[in-house]
Each structure stands twice: as C-alpha cells, then as structure tokens.
Design a protein around this motif. Structure first.
Motif, PDB file in Angstrom:
ATOM      1  N   LYS A  96    -115.466 -47.095 123.454  1.00  0.00           N
ATOM      2  CA  LYS A  96    -116.506 -47.363 122.686  1.00  0.00           C
ATOM      3  C   LYS A  96    -116.037 -47.118 121.383  1.00  0.00           C
ATOM      4  O   LYS A  96    -114.996 -46.425 120.861  1.00  0.00           O
ATOM      5  CB  LYS A  96    -117.790 -46.478 123.135  1.00  0.00           C
ATOM      6  N   ILE A  97    -116.599 -47.528 120.396  1.00  0.00           N
ATOM      7  CA  ILE A  97    -116.502 -47.252 118.934  1.00  0.00           C
ATOM      8  C   ILE A  97    -117.868 -47.098 117.997  1.00  0.00           C
ATOM      9  O   ILE A  97    -118.608 -47.855 118.199  1.00  0.00           O
ATOM     10  CB  ILE A  97    -115.388 -48.099 118.395  1.00  0.00           C
ATOM     11  N   GLY A  98    -117.887 -45.907 117.406  1.00  0.00           N
ATOM     12  CA  GLY A  98    -119.052 -45.594 116.618  1.00  0.00           C
ATOM     13  C   GLY A  98    -118.788 -45.506 115.137  1.00  0.00           C
ATOM     14  O   GLY A  98    -117.744 -44.922 114.941  1.00  0.00           O
ATOM     15  N   PHE A  99    -119.942 -45.824 114.533  1.00  0.00           N
ATOM     16  CA  PHE A  99    -119.638 -45.644 112.899  1.00  0.00           C
ATOM     17  C   PHE A  99    -120.816 -44.798 112.502  1.00  0.00           C
ATOM     18  O   PHE A  99    -122.008 -45.017 112.903  1.00  0.00           O
ATOM     19  CB  PHE A  99    -119.734 -47.117 112.189  1.00  0.00           C
ATOM     20  N   PHE A 100    -120.842 -43.772 111.952  1.00  0.00           N
ATOM     21  CA  PHE A 100    -121.577 -42.491 111.670  1.00  0.00           C
ATOM     22  C   PHE A 100    -121.995 -42.325 110.164  1.00  0.00           C
ATOM     23  O   PHE A 100    -120.791 -41.813 109.598  1.00  0.00           O
ATOM     24  CB  PHE A 100    -121.361 -41.324 112.625  1.00  0.00           C
ATOM     25  N   ALA A 101    -123.041 -42.317 109.757  1.00  0.00           N
ATOM     26  CA  ALA A 101    -123.319 -41.918 108.450  1.00  0.00           C
ATOM     27  C   ALA A 101    -123.674 -40.466 108.345  1.00  0.00           C
ATOM     28  O   ALA A 101    -124.207 -39.992 109.276  1.00  0.00           O
ATOM     29  CB  ALA A 101    -124.309 -42.801 107.677  1.00  0.00           C
TER      30      ALA A 101
END
Lengths: 83, 616
Positions: free
Chosen positions: B65-70
């Motif tokens: 999976k790939i996640g983008f986190f602020a």
C-alpha cells in the motif's frame, strides 16, 4: 608578522567573497585573536550568516591559545544545512 | 489525561482510503489520541505502516500500500507549511520507506478535507485519480503509459475543470519500467525522490493524482499564527539570506573546500577549486538562473529555476538542488553546469531520484574506467567520467532498462545480487545510495548513513555536517560524541517530518532540539513543544521495530568498503572510517537509544515510548 590565508566562498555577501586574501597577525597571535581580525574585515564570527573554519576545523575546535603560524588557512562559508 | 484530547485546529481528522482493485472509496475518522502520540506526517505514516504493511509484503506486489500523510502544519496559515510524507514499502531498499516532499499537493489534500490519502490494491487499467473535496473519480486511459512527467501533468490538467488551482503527483516512464529508484514528481518541480515510491504507484497502474478542495483548515489561534509568521520571516531573512539568492547549491563550493565532496564515484573527496568552479552556485546563478521558485506559502523561495540557452544542452531546464549538483556533477566527474541541468531535467522528466540516478551513472562510469564493462555491454554507449552527454544518455538507458540500464535499474541491492564483484563500487547503506557528503570528510555522516531508518540519507539519518563544524567538544574526524549528535538530529528530524513544516524554515519557528515554540499551540490548541523530541524518539523506535520485523539489525547498519579506504588526496587525504571506528560510533549510538548490542530496542525502551504493542 604571521600570515594566514582567508578564503571566503559560498556566495557570502561580503566584499571579500570569492577571493583568497592574506590576513596578517602580529607574531604570537593565537586562535582567540581571529574573531576580532575577521570583524575588521566585515566577518562577524558570531553571526548566523557565517561559519568560520581554521585548517578545516571549526574555530572553537582549536585550543584558543593555539599559536597561529604562517600557512594556516581560514575559510568563511555559509551555515551548511541539508537539502 | 491528555490522551482524551480534542484538538481545536490543525487536523481534519479524516483519512481517505481508495481501494484501486474494487474502485471503492471510504472516508475514515482518525483517533486524536494517535496525533497526540505521533503528531502527523511521518509519525502517522509509521503507525499506519506498522498496522497495515506486514513483513512478507513485497514492494511491487498488489499487497503493498502507499499512503500520503500531512502534518498539523501542512497548509496552515504560516510560512513554508508545504511538506507531507509518503510511506510505503520501497523497492530500492526492499524495506520501510518514509519520504518527504514539498509542493502544493499536501496543503491541497488538506483543503480537500483529508489528513491522509491511502491507496491499496491494483487498478485494472492505467488511471489517474482526481480528488475534489470528498469526491474521487478515475480517469482511465491506456494513453497515460510512456508519458514523461511533464507531459503527464499537462495532459491531466487539461482534463480537469478550470477555476481553482489543482495540485498533482505524477510518475514517469522510469516508474512504469520498475526502476527501483523512480520518483513521484509533486506539482511542477518537487518530488518524493528517494527509495522508489514512483515504482510502487506505477505497480498499481496509477499514473497521476490531482487534488483540490475548498475547505478551510481549522486553526486554533489565527492571530497568534500571524504574529509567529511575522517573527519567522524576520528571522529567516538573516539566517537563510543566501537560500533565496543561490539555493542549496551554495554548499557545493564549501563542501568541496572541506574535502567531503563525492568525486568520481567517491574515489576521492575533492577537486581543484578552478575546476570545481564550473558547478558552484555562483556559476549556476550567473549563467543559468532565470527565476526563483517558492513552495506553498514560502517566503524563502530557495528554488532556483535554471535554463541552458546555448550549446549542446540548449533548452534544458531544471531546479538543481545541492544533492543533484553534487552527485550529477563532481561524483560523475562532470564540471559543466549545463550538463548537470540537463541530467537533472532528464531525471525529473523520466521520474527518477537524482541522487541514486547520479550514483548509478557514477557506478557505470567507474565500471568503464576499470574495464569491467565495455561498449558492447551497453548498446554501444560508452560512459566515462566527465562526459556529460553520455551521463544524460545513460539516465535514459536506465529509465528504458536498456544496455547496462537493465540491471542498473534494479538499484544497489539488485545489482549486488547479480554482480557481487561490483559491490566495492556501489556506495550505499541498506540499499539507498549515499548523498553528496563523503563520510570520510565528516565521520558523523558515516553513522548517519549507517543508521538512517530508510537507508543512507543525509536528512532522515541526521545532518551532522554543520554540528561537526560548530561543536566545541568534538571535531568532524572524531568518533566520540557522534552517537549523541546523530541521535539528537534524527529525533528532531523525525518530529519535523511529522509537522508539515519545511526544515529550511524550522529555525524561524524555534523548532530545535529544545523546542519552546508556541506554533503548534497556535495551530492545534495543544502545546506539543515540551513533548516534540519525545515524539520524534517514539517515531524512530517504532520505525526501528518495523525494520526489525523486516529483518534489520546491526548487521545491516553498515558502510560500504570504500569508506575503509583512505582518501587519496585533497584536504581530507588519508582519512577513512574503519570498521572499528564505525563499531565505536554504533555502540555509543545504540546505548544512547536504549537499544541492545544488536541494534534492537530493549523492552524498557519500548515501554518508555508506549510501543509494547510492537513486541510479539
């Protein structure tokens, strides 16, 4: 007189920027005398704008009473940080 | 107890999950207690990774999976609130990857209402994802394949409704071809460069993402934010004076002068100043600079847009940073800034990390130098040190997996598996290739590279260079004291990467190793400052447990053989880092971290940071 080279690089906003200059110290001068001499040339060693090295090491990494000698090399550069 | 905290700003509290196989979209609530412990960005990415990406998952498999986190400051009304994180299992190291980027995507993702976006599964068709507020649509088109990153972005923007600006992430042909160090290009010039996140997106047949929204990020005390911003701008005007004028490339000349510049694939650490002058920042500025580029809300605007107007590289344009110049320049023996710009552009357009891309070209150059490969191995292309044109062509070969590029595109670990005799010429730690600082010039960087969570990285591993010149206690050739230095820098970097703030600006906000800043109080309503370093240390320990689960311990905290060879010439002639020196630094570092001799967190350390759940 003791002659120390000063190289100012890294695009610093100084008249000496991009040049290698000879700085003369009286005989017997030590590391502790460097900041005053550089201040006279417009380089404030305490400023966040510069980092000064002597013979490749930070100024405060030399014993302050270490005598300067002909051929010592000062380098004034911008504060380094990772990109 | 503050774990029941409800933040009054800084978080949307929502996470968008997109299942690409089923084309299902869900919106999840995030427990505020997790922000309390892990802050945002990198911290939240690590927690998510621990929970959802098990040790058996392969980087380019459907299970990854790939996640983008602020972070809480991403998009906040301050300055330089541009950063967000990408978390996945990366192909370059084969392990946990945390990556940090600037640009507009992170802030706009927050304006769409999300603190994070997670992608899982694999799309049946090549597609682009368009996220507008809480709506997601798929733009299927096999024609996405093969497009360079600039072409992709332009084509995507051409399909989108006009009006408010869109932010984008795209991958290029290198990712489509599985290059282990392919990047995700963010907007029009920033990137998740290291570790191969681009290949992960491409393995899911995601060519691009676009996002915009019109939600206002809640902020606790807007007036306080304004006051802090004013003070930060004044501070940074002095401390970052040269960043705007010359960008990060201003460090090329000093690092070379100090004898720490990778030169000809780290065969040495220095070049004569008259030669090196071809790639210093002043040269770039005087001959190629066109304008500055600023990331989201940034007053520093350190990006240097450059263009080559004449000569064999006429038309090339890029925004070279220090790393790109160092590795595509001196480390490839190239002292022609026009060639460096062209190579940087090639990496950007093909979607490849400039650091590993350049290091791989440097490897090829050394293989030719030593007669270990010939033109016949490389479809007739000879790549010698100093040949800028061949350097650019080799980058294309890597992207296209042609000639030597077929193997080189596997990255350091893949190359060594196939060609173990080439290992001495590959400068890496745990699969990630070295940044543009030779540790023989700054020994702390050796410890930084060896212990960096994602493999050799001058940022994640801790940037010791400045400290090693400023320290009144130890100098850059000492091994004593480096454990404490690296630990502190890593802990700070871990929390900075969790805030959403650009590290170049952090001094303006007092976010140091003893933070007293009220900025997070102003944004969230909670004063994180006294706990920031502890949060950073928690994140590092969680990440180390992730790596432990993936088979990492002291045996992988290594430096390549070249570091044990003395520098042959220049200001650091004779310097090396022996295994004994590295072991001394590692012992010191592990002890300070509360890790055992194998480099694994002890039980009491996990308890201290409430990470007992990682013991199983």
């Amino acid at each position: 007189m003791t002659r120390v080279t000063l190289r100012v690089i890294g695009g610093l906003d100084l008249e000496l920027s991009g040049r290698t200059t000879m700085v003369e110290f009286p005989d017997g001068a030590a590391v502790r005398d460097i900041p005053a001499a550089l201040l006279a040339l417009g380089i404030d060693c305490t400023s966040r704008k510069y980092l000064v090295a002597l013979n490749g090491l930070g100024l405060n990494q030399h014993p302050q009473d270490q005598a300067l000698k002909d051929g010592d090399a000062l380098l004034a550069i911008p504060p380094l940080m990772g990109g | 107890m503050e774990k029941d905290i409800k933040f009054q700003g800084g978080y949307t509290g929502k996470r968008l999950r997109i299942n690409l196989s089923l084309r299902e979209v869900s919106i999840e609530d995030v427990d505020p207690a997790e922000y309390y412990q892990y802050l945002g960005g990198r911290g939240m990415g690590a927690l998510w990774y621990w929970r959802e990406i098990g040790p058996q998952v392969k980087p380019l498999s459907a299970e990854n999976k790939i996640g983008f986190f602020a972070g809480p400051m991403t998009g906040a009304p301050l300055i330089s609130t541009t950063k967000f994180q990408c978390t996945t299992r990366g192909p370059e190291s084969g392990q946990y990857l945390c990556s940090n980027s600037s640009g507009y995507f992170g802030p706009f993702m927050r304006e769409a209402g999300f603190d994070a976006v997670i992608l899982e599964g694999v799309s049946e068709r090549w597609t682009a994802l368009v996220i507008e507020n809480q709506q997601v649509r798929f733009v299927d088109d096999d024609g996405w394949q093969g497009l360079k990153t600039g072409e992709t972005r332009k084509r995507l923007l051409g399909t989108l409704p006009e009006g408010k600006r869109w932010a984008t992430m795209v991958v290029g042909p290198a990712a489509e071809n599985g290059v282990a160090f392919s990047s995700i290009m963010v907007d029009d010039g920033r990137a998740f460069g290291r570790g191969g996140a681009g290949a992960v997106l491409a393995s899911k047949r995601i060519k691009a993402l676009a996002v915009r929204g019109d939600q206002k990020l809640p902020v606790f005390d807007l007036e306080k934010c304004r006051a802090i911003t004013k003070s930060a701008i004044e501070f940074l005007k002095v401390s970052r004076a040269k960043h705007r004028a010359l960008g990060t490339a201003q460090f090329i000349e000093p690092v070379n002068a100090l004898g720490a510049m990778p030169t000809r694939n780290f065969q040495t650490t220095w070049e004569e100043p008259e030669v090196a002058a071809g790639v210093i920042a002043q040269t770039m500025h005087d001959q190629y600079f066109t304008r500055n580029y600023a990331c989201y809300r940034c007053s520093i605007a350190c990006g240097q847009v450059t263009e080559v107007k004449e000569g064999q590289f006429a038309g090339a344009a890029a925004r070279p940073e220090y790393e790109s110049v160092g590795i595509l320049g001196p480390s490839c023996g190239v002292y022609d800034m026009a060639a460096v710009i062209a190579a940087n552009q090639a990496c950007d357009e093909l979607g490849m990390d400039t650091i590993t891309g350049g290091n791989m070209v440097g490897l090829v150059m050394e293989l030719f130098q030593r007669g270990l490969v010939t033109a016949a191995d490389n479809e007739g292309l000879v790549v010698n040190f100093g040949d800028g044109k061949a350097m650019v062509e080799m980058l294309h070969f890597i992207s296209e997996r042609r000639g030597l590029g077929k193997l080189i595109g596997e990255g350091a670990l893949g190359i060594i598996k196939e060609r173990p005799l080439w290992e001495p010429y590959i400068l890496h730690s745990r699969g990630l290739t070295f940044a543009a600082y030779d540790p023989r010039g700054f020994h702390g960087m050796g410890l930084s590279y060896a212990t960096s969570i994602r493999g050799a990285c001058h940022n994640v591993g801790g940037y010791t260079v400045y400290e090693e010149l400023l320290s009144g206690k130890v100098d850059r050739f000492a091994t004593e004291g480096k454990g404490a230095m690296v630990k502190s820098l890593q802990d700070v970097r871990a929390y900075i990467d969790s805030t959403g703030l650009c590290t170049v600006a952090r001094g303006g906000f007092g976010l140091t190793n003893t933070p007293t800043s009220e900025v997070l109080l102003a944004v969230t309503g909670y004063n994180f400052a006294p706990r920031l370093v502890e949060i950073g240390e928690r994140i590092i320990n969680l990440e180390r447990m992730i790596l432990k689960r993936e088979g990492v311990d002291r045996r992988q905290d290594t430096l390549p053989p070249r570091m044990r060879e003395p520098v042959p010439n220049g200001p650091t002639a004779g310097r090396l880092i022996s295994q004994e020196m590295l072991d001394a630094m590692l012992d010191d570092y592990y002890d300070l971290r509360g890790w055992d001799g194998h480099g694994l967190p002890k039980g009491e350390t996990l308890k201290k940071f409430e990470l007992e759940f990682t013991e199983a």
